[in-house]
Design a protein around this motif. Structure first.
Motif, short mmCIF file in Angstrom:
data_model
loop_
_atom_site.label_atom_id
_atom_site.label_comp_id
_atom_site.label_asym_id
_atom_site.label_seq_id
_atom_site.Cartn_x
_atom_site.Cartn_y
_atom_site.Cartn_z
N PRO A 1 54.36 51.28 36.62
CA PRO A 1 53.38 50.92 37.66
C PRO A 1 51.96 51.18 37.16
N CYS A 2 50.99 50.50 37.76
CA CYS A 2 49.60 50.67 37.32
C CYS A 2 48.92 51.81 38.06
N PRO A 3 48.36 52.78 37.32
CA PRO A 3 47.65 53.89 37.97
C PRO A 3 46.29 53.48 38.51
N VAL A 4 45.79 52.30 38.14
CA VAL A 4 44.46 51.87 38.57
C VAL A 4 44.55 51.05 39.86
N CYS A 5 45.29 49.96 39.83
CA CYS A 5 45.34 49.06 41.01
C CYS A 5 46.61 49.25 41.82
N ARG A 6 47.48 50.16 41.38
CA ARG A 6 48.72 50.49 42.10
C ARG A 6 49.73 49.34 42.10
N TRP B 1 52.12 41.98 38.08
CA TRP B 1 50.89 41.92 37.29
C TRP B 1 49.75 42.63 38.03
N CYS B 2 48.82 43.22 37.28
CA CYS B 2 47.67 43.90 37.88
C CYS B 2 46.84 42.95 38.75
N GLY B 3 46.25 43.51 39.78
CA GLY B 3 45.39 42.73 40.66
C GLY B 3 43.98 43.29 40.70
N LEU C 1 45.82 43.11 32.04
CA LEU C 1 46.41 44.32 32.62
C LEU C 1 45.43 45.47 32.41
N HIS C 2 45.40 46.44 33.33
CA HIS C 2 44.46 47.56 33.21
C HIS C 2 44.78 48.40 31.98
N ALA C 3 43.74 48.85 31.30
CA ALA C 3 43.91 49.62 30.06
C ALA C 3 44.69 50.90 30.30
ZN LIG Z 1 46.30 47.51 37.31
#
Ligand SMILES: [Zn+2]
Length: 77
Positions: free
Chosen positions: A15-20, A26-28, A38-40
């Motif tokens: 899961p993405c820690p930035v956009c959840r 895919w990141c939003g 995708l978030h770094a």
């Molecule tokens: Zn993200």
């Protein structure tokens, strides 16, 4: 345990820690539209999890059917 070969990009296994964005999504951006990238921080988290799971010498490679783990990819290349 994340499955790095299950999605269209290996980073989607975590899961993405930035956009959840959850696993497989895919990141939003801030208004919920898909981001171009995708978030770094998610890539870093995926790399950490990948090394935990497969070891520091493994690599993931693109094959005709999707993604494949190469356990010694970083040694041979
Ligand atoms: Zn993200």
């Amino acid at each position: 345990m994340p499955d790095f070969t299950a999605f269209r990009h290996p980073v989607l296994a975590v899961p993405c820690p930035v956009c959840r964005a959850p696993v497989g999504i895919w990141c939003g951006n801030s208004i919920g539209l898909p981001s171009a990238e995708l978030h770094a921080a998610r890539s870093i988290e995926a790399e950490r999890a990948f090394i935990d799971q497969h070891g520091p010498d493994a690599a993931i490679i693109r094959v005709a059917t999707g993604w494949q783990i190469d356990r010694r990819g970083l040694i041979r290349d």
